[in-house]
Design a protein around this motif. Structure first.
Motif, PDB file in Angstrom:
ATOM      1  N   TYR A 354     -31.162  -5.353  -5.814  1.00 12.28           N
ATOM      2  CA  TYR A 354     -31.650  -4.578  -7.317  1.00 12.28           C
ATOM      3  C   TYR A 354     -32.603  -3.239  -7.240  1.00 12.28           C
ATOM      4  O   TYR A 354     -32.098  -2.522  -7.424  1.00 12.28           O
ATOM      5  CB  TYR A 354     -32.327  -5.213  -8.399  1.00 12.28           C
ATOM      6  CG  TYR A 354     -31.534  -5.488  -9.369  1.00 12.28           C
ATOM      7  CD1 TYR A 354     -30.214  -5.472  -9.769  1.00 12.28           C
ATOM      8  CD2 TYR A 354     -33.139  -5.289 -10.367  1.00 12.28           C
ATOM      9  CE1 TYR A 354     -30.070  -5.074 -11.235  1.00 12.28           C
ATOM     10  CE2 TYR A 354     -32.919  -4.939 -11.410  1.00 12.28           C
ATOM     11  CZ  TYR A 354     -31.455  -5.249 -11.836  1.00 12.28           C
ATOM     12  OH  TYR A 354     -31.038  -4.486 -13.670  1.00 12.28           O
ATOM     13  N   ALA A 355     -33.160  -3.054  -5.738  1.00 10.40           N
ATOM     14  CA  ALA A 355     -34.519  -2.431  -6.286  1.00 10.40           C
ATOM     15  C   ALA A 355     -33.764  -1.154  -4.625  1.00 10.40           C
ATOM     16  O   ALA A 355     -33.534  -2.403  -3.417  1.00 10.40           O
ATOM     17  CB  ALA A 355     -35.372  -2.465  -6.001  1.00 10.40           C
ATOM     18  N   TYR A 356     -34.233  -0.411  -4.437  1.00  9.45           N
ATOM     19  CA  TYR A 356     -34.516   0.722  -3.194  1.00  9.45           C
ATOM     20  C   TYR A 356     -35.215   0.153  -2.216  1.00  9.45           C
ATOM     21  O   TYR A 356     -37.038   0.602  -2.768  1.00  9.45           O
ATOM     22  CB  TYR A 356     -33.961   1.989  -3.129  1.00  9.45           C
ATOM     23  CG  TYR A 356     -33.663   2.548  -1.826  1.00  9.45           C
ATOM     24  CD1 TYR A 356     -32.004   2.590  -1.557  1.00  9.45           C
ATOM     25  CD2 TYR A 356     -34.170   4.121  -1.133  1.00  9.45           C
ATOM     26  CE1 TYR A 356     -32.267   3.171  -0.224  1.00  9.45           C
ATOM     27  CE2 TYR A 356     -33.720   4.250   0.004  1.00  9.45           C
ATOM     28  CZ  TYR A 356     -32.663   4.055   0.610  1.00  9.45           C
ATOM     29  OH  TYR A 356     -32.267   4.431   1.492  1.00  9.45           O
ATOM     30  N   SER A 357     -35.590   0.364  -0.906  1.00 14.84           N
ATOM     31  CA  SER A 357     -36.485  -0.159   0.151  1.00 14.84           C
ATOM     32  C   SER A 357     -35.943   1.160   1.350  1.00 14.84           C
ATOM     33  O   SER A 357     -34.223   0.444   2.033  1.00 14.84           O
ATOM     34  CB  SER A 357     -37.264  -0.524  -0.193  1.00 14.84           C
ATOM     35  OG  SER A 357     -37.442  -2.521   0.680  1.00 14.84           O
ATOM     36  N   GLU A 358     -36.853   0.680   2.489  1.00 16.18           N
ATOM     37  CA  GLU A 358     -36.186   1.528   3.780  1.00 16.18           C
ATOM     38  C   GLU A 358     -35.656  -0.070   4.310  1.00 16.18           C
ATOM     39  O   GLU A 358     -35.376  -0.386   5.057  1.00 16.18           O
ATOM     40  CB  GLU A 358     -37.008   1.821   4.011  1.00 16.18           C
ATOM     41  CG  GLU A 358     -36.885   3.471   3.845  1.00 16.18           C
ATOM     42  CD  GLU A 358     -38.270   4.457   4.614  1.00 16.18           C
ATOM     43  OE1 GLU A 358     -38.733   3.827   5.282  1.00 16.18           O
ATOM     44  OE2 GLU A 358     -38.695   5.579   4.447  1.00 16.18           O
ATOM     45  N   GLN A 359     -36.905  -1.324   4.096  1.00 19.11           N
ATOM     46  CA  GLN A 359     -36.386  -2.917   5.171  1.00 19.11           C
ATOM     47  C   GLN A 359     -35.197  -3.186   4.167  1.00 19.11           C
ATOM     48  O   GLN A 359     -34.839  -4.167   4.680  1.00 19.11           O
ATOM     49  CB  GLN A 359     -37.185  -3.667   4.106  1.00 19.11           C
ATOM     50  CG  GLN A 359     -37.440  -4.478   4.924  1.00 19.11           C
ATOM     51  CD  GLN A 359     -38.569  -6.118   4.677  1.00 19.11           C
ATOM     52  OE1 GLN A 359     -38.700  -5.422   3.382  1.00 19.11           O
ATOM     53  NE2 GLN A 359     -39.093  -6.564   5.481  1.00 19.11           N
ATOM     54  N   TYR A 360     -34.903  -2.323   2.887  1.00 17.47           N
ATOM     55  CA  TYR A 360     -33.495  -3.079   2.165  1.00 17.47           C
ATOM     56  C   TYR A 360     -32.590  -2.380   3.444  1.00 17.47           C
ATOM     57  O   TYR A 360     -31.749  -3.633   3.497  1.00 17.47           O
ATOM     58  CB  TYR A 360     -33.963  -2.622   0.916  1.00 17.47           C
ATOM     59  CG  TYR A 360     -32.828  -2.493   0.192  1.00 17.47           C
ATOM     60  CD1 TYR A 360     -31.840  -3.029  -0.098  1.00 17.47           C
ATOM     61  CD2 TYR A 360     -31.866  -1.221   0.329  1.00 17.47           C
ATOM     62  CE1 TYR A 360     -30.458  -2.771  -0.006  1.00 17.47           C
ATOM     63  CE2 TYR A 360     -30.321  -0.646  -0.060  1.00 17.47           C
ATOM     64  CZ  TYR A 360     -29.445  -1.511  -0.235  1.00 17.47           C
ATOM     65  OH  TYR A 360     -28.616  -1.010  -0.742  1.00 17.47           O
ATOM     66  N   VAL A 361     -32.418  -1.270   3.546  1.00 18.16           N
ATOM     67  CA  VAL A 361     -31.851  -0.983   4.281  1.00 18.16           C
ATOM     68  C   VAL A 361     -31.415  -1.591   5.538  1.00 18.16           C
ATOM     69  O   VAL A 361     -29.935  -1.704   5.537  1.00 18.16           O
ATOM     70  CB  VAL A 361     -32.094   0.743   4.528  1.00 18.16           C
ATOM     71  CG1 VAL A 361     -31.258   1.528   5.126  1.00 18.16           C
ATOM     72  CG2 VAL A 361     -32.060   2.052   3.332  1.00 18.16           C
ATOM     73  N   GLU A 362     -31.915  -1.564   6.327  1.00 16.80           N
ATOM     74  CA  GLU A 362     -32.343  -2.162   7.754  1.00 16.80           C
ATOM     75  C   GLU A 362     -31.703  -3.793   7.364  1.00 16.80           C
ATOM     76  O   GLU A 362     -30.437  -3.976   7.806  1.00 16.80           O
ATOM     77  CB  GLU A 362     -33.267  -2.843   8.327  1.00 16.80           C
ATOM     78  CG  GLU A 362     -33.582  -2.835   9.698  1.00 16.80           C
ATOM     79  CD  GLU A 362     -35.078  -3.295  10.272  1.00 16.80           C
ATOM     80  OE1 GLU A 362     -34.733  -4.066  10.700  1.00 16.80           O
ATOM     81  OE2 GLU A 362     -35.630  -3.269   9.326  1.00 16.80           O
ATOM     82  N   ARG A 363     -31.683  -4.337   6.273  1.00 20.28           N
ATOM     83  CA  ARG A 363     -30.929  -5.522   5.417  1.00 20.28           C
ATOM     84  C   ARG A 363     -30.204  -6.027   5.464  1.00 20.28           C
ATOM     85  O   ARG A 363     -29.108  -6.278   5.586  1.00 20.28           O
ATOM     86  CB  ARG A 363     -32.081  -6.916   4.483  1.00 20.28           C
ATOM     87  CG  ARG A 363     -33.287  -6.904   5.551  1.00 20.28           C
ATOM     88  CD  ARG A 363     -33.899  -7.558   4.507  1.00 20.28           C
ATOM     89  NE  ARG A 363     -35.422  -8.509   4.575  1.00 20.28           N
ATOM     90  CZ  ARG A 363     -36.538  -8.842   3.901  1.00 20.28           C
ATOM     91  NH1 ARG A 363     -36.450  -8.143   2.453  1.00 20.28           N
ATOM     92  NH2 ARG A 363     -37.495  -9.635   4.293  1.00 20.28           N
TER      93      ARG A 363
END
Length: 564
Positions: A354-363
């Motif tokens: 639901y929100a953006y982060s660099e860890q989100y991108v990796e996952r």
């Protein structure tokens, strides 16, 4: 050997299990029915409070005929991360709540009873986690539903010979009437002697092709001509109307002796865009899709049975739809198998954050690649949707970094699968997409008729969201309205909401005919996706109730969907 059924179970709210060595020895105080998550009634627990770390234990014994073989332990899906031990030996780690993983457990086995222990960790309140419709609060509301923590798809053991077929990858070519097969073989380096693979392809009882080739590397690619009927009414192509499938039998031989045999199937079909037209098997094809969340009252994201999954496919077809957009969920592969067999198009969609982060991108990148790899061979899957409605990239309109992420997902998907259209961000705020998809919950027939009479109307931000970002613009792609309707009507004890509401069966039918009819009369729109097939928890905008009862007679719904 299925490992579904009763397992020992424990919450680990204080995160002491690793320190205390629960993977070596622990008296589990609860029982759970795998593969159902603890939040579901079918698990035998049915609690919805937050317990983000949970442990499982299962004992099993192997008969003599399993010994001396390569033993694989398979998990269909564990939400979100998993660590697995067999007899206290670490055998696997995995992140990604919707995709499968496996472990070779041979070195961890012992005589007599063995045990597998799983530690699963969810991140219930982390909105940057690829989670789909699972809510980060305890009580469901708006468009978000009950969470799933831990094991939620099947667990099983598989015995394999030293040399075995790990997987295959199919690329059908209807224009040349050929099937390209990539073979991936395990253990070839350890084989003593000549290793060959025999491929036998049949259509019904008729042999279509048979080849045998020596294996000198762990991968092999062959293109096989089928030499059989093509089109003109006698065709063997796959479509929802004629879900033709070729059966395949693979046999690996060492020095002429068969040691591994696998049965499989493929469908000869092509999805493409030709001169602005969305085509199936080289002909314009109007997609009549329904949004399917894949939730069940007693199992949440896990269907109570194979029969329940089959019922959903059969009801979808009975209502006149030729496809389904599996929404915010990478569905159990049994569902895709049924769509292959029974004939139903599927848009494969990622469970978004639901929100953006660099860890989100990796996952996100890792799990999406695993999903494409898992589902690549299903002929029913015709479109990939990595992002929906800017979920995970909420600032994509103004944030160049998030635009690059959506663009990267588009190109990553195309780099893994050039054969299917890809939608960068379904509904609005597209970067580059192969289809122009719009979400529009307008209920007034006249407004819809006017809006979809011209390209200018369809591209004029119907949901008050820009349709393109990052300098991209409409470039003649096929136009599809991939969410519309959402008309609520209460026909059970479930109370809830919809995007617009009906107060009687007559009113519901009238409203359905209005929104379907407006899109069907458009010469611009090449397909639609109605929201949605069933009520889900507090959403009561389904054509069926949550327990799969039609709100109107199926024949009435069918006539509306078909525009009759």
């Amino acid at each position: 050997m299925s490992l579904n059924g009763e397992w020992g179970f424990e919450y680990d709210d204080k995160n002491v299990g690793m320190k205390e060595g629960w993977y070596r020895s622990h008296s589990f105080s609860r029982k759970i029915n795998v593969p159902f998550c603890y939040q579901s009634e079918l698990s035998g627990i049915g609690e919805t409070a937050f317990h983000d770390i949970v442990w499982y234990r299962k004992a099993f014994e192997l008969s003599e005929d399993w010994k001396g073989r390569r033993l694989m332990l398979h998990f269909g899906a564990v939400d979100y991360s998993a660590v697995v031990w067999v007899n206290g030996v670490l055998v696997a780690r995995h992140e990604g709540g919707h995709t499968p993983f496996s472990a070779d457990i041979g070195l961890a086995l012992r005589d007599g009873e063995n045990e597998v222990v799983v530690r699963a960790e969810d991140y219930s309140r982390d909105v940057t986690l690829p989670r789909g419709k699972q809510y980060w609060k305890e009580k469901s509301e708006i468009i978000f539903y009950t969470r799933t923590t831990g094991i939620w798809q099947s667990v099983w053991l598989e015995a394999l010979p030293a040399v075995s077929l790990e997987r295959v990858k199919y690329d059908p070519d209807i224009d040349r009437n050929e099937i390209r097969i990539q073979y991936f073989v395990h253990g070839l380096d350890e084989a003593e002697g000549q290793v060959t693979i025999n491929t036998k392809i049949k259509f019904g009882e008729e042999l279509a092709a048979e080849e045998e080739h020596q294996l000198t590397h762990s991968s092999l690619t062959r293109t096989i001509a089928l030499h059989d009927y093509n089109d003109h009414g006698l065709g063997r192509w796959w479509s929802p109307e004629r879900p033709n499938l070729y059966d395949v039998e693979f046999t690996i031989k060492v020095n002429g002796k068969a040691i591994d045999q696998v049965t499989s199937y493929f469908g000869m079909r092509k999805i493409s865009v030709e001169n602005g037209k969305l085509c199936l098997n080289n002909r314009p094809y109007y997609m009549r899709l329904v949004l399917d969340q894949g939730y069940f009252p007693d199992g949440i994201m896990t269907a109570p049975s194979y029969e329940a999954l089959k019922q959903d496919v059969e009801l979808t077809k009975a209502m006149g739809f030729n496809g389904t957009r599996k929404h915010q969920k990478i569905e159990d592969p049994l569902f895709l198998h049924l769509c292959d067999k029974l004939g139903l198009l599927v848009w494969g969609e990622m469970a978004n954050a639901y929100a953006y982060s660099e860890q989100y991108v990796e996952r996100m990148m890792q799990e999406w690649q695993e999903a494409i790899k898992r589902d690549y061979n299903h002929p029913c899957v015709v479109v990939w949707v990595p992002i929906n409605e800017s979920w995970g990239v909420p600032n994509i309109l103004i944030d160049e970094q998030q635009q690059h992420h959506a663009m990267t997902l588009y190109h990553l998907t195309k780099s893994l699968d050039i054969s299917r259209p890809v939608i960068s961000n379904d509904g609005w705020e597209h970067v580059k997409s192969d289809l122009y998809t719009v979400h529009d919950y307008e209920w007034r027939e006249g407004v819809l008729l006017d809006r979809y009479s011209t390209v200018e109307g369809a591209t004029d931000a119907p949901q008050k969201r820009e349709m393109h970002v990052g300098g991209y613009a409409y470039a003649g792609e096929p136009v599809l309205v991939t969410e519309f309707g959402g008309i609520s009507f209460q026909r059970s004890e479930w109370e809830g909401w919809g995007y617009s509401g009906a107060d009687s069966e007559e009113d519901l039918e009238k409203r359905l005919r209005a929104v379907f009819g407006a899109l069907q009369r458009s010469t611009l729109v090449q397909g639609f996706c109605y929201t949605q097939i069933t009520d889900v928890e507090q959403e009561i905008n389904g054509l069926l109730t949550y327990d799969r009862k039609p709100k109107l007679p199926l024949e009435t719904i069918r006539s509306i969907v078909l525009g009759e």
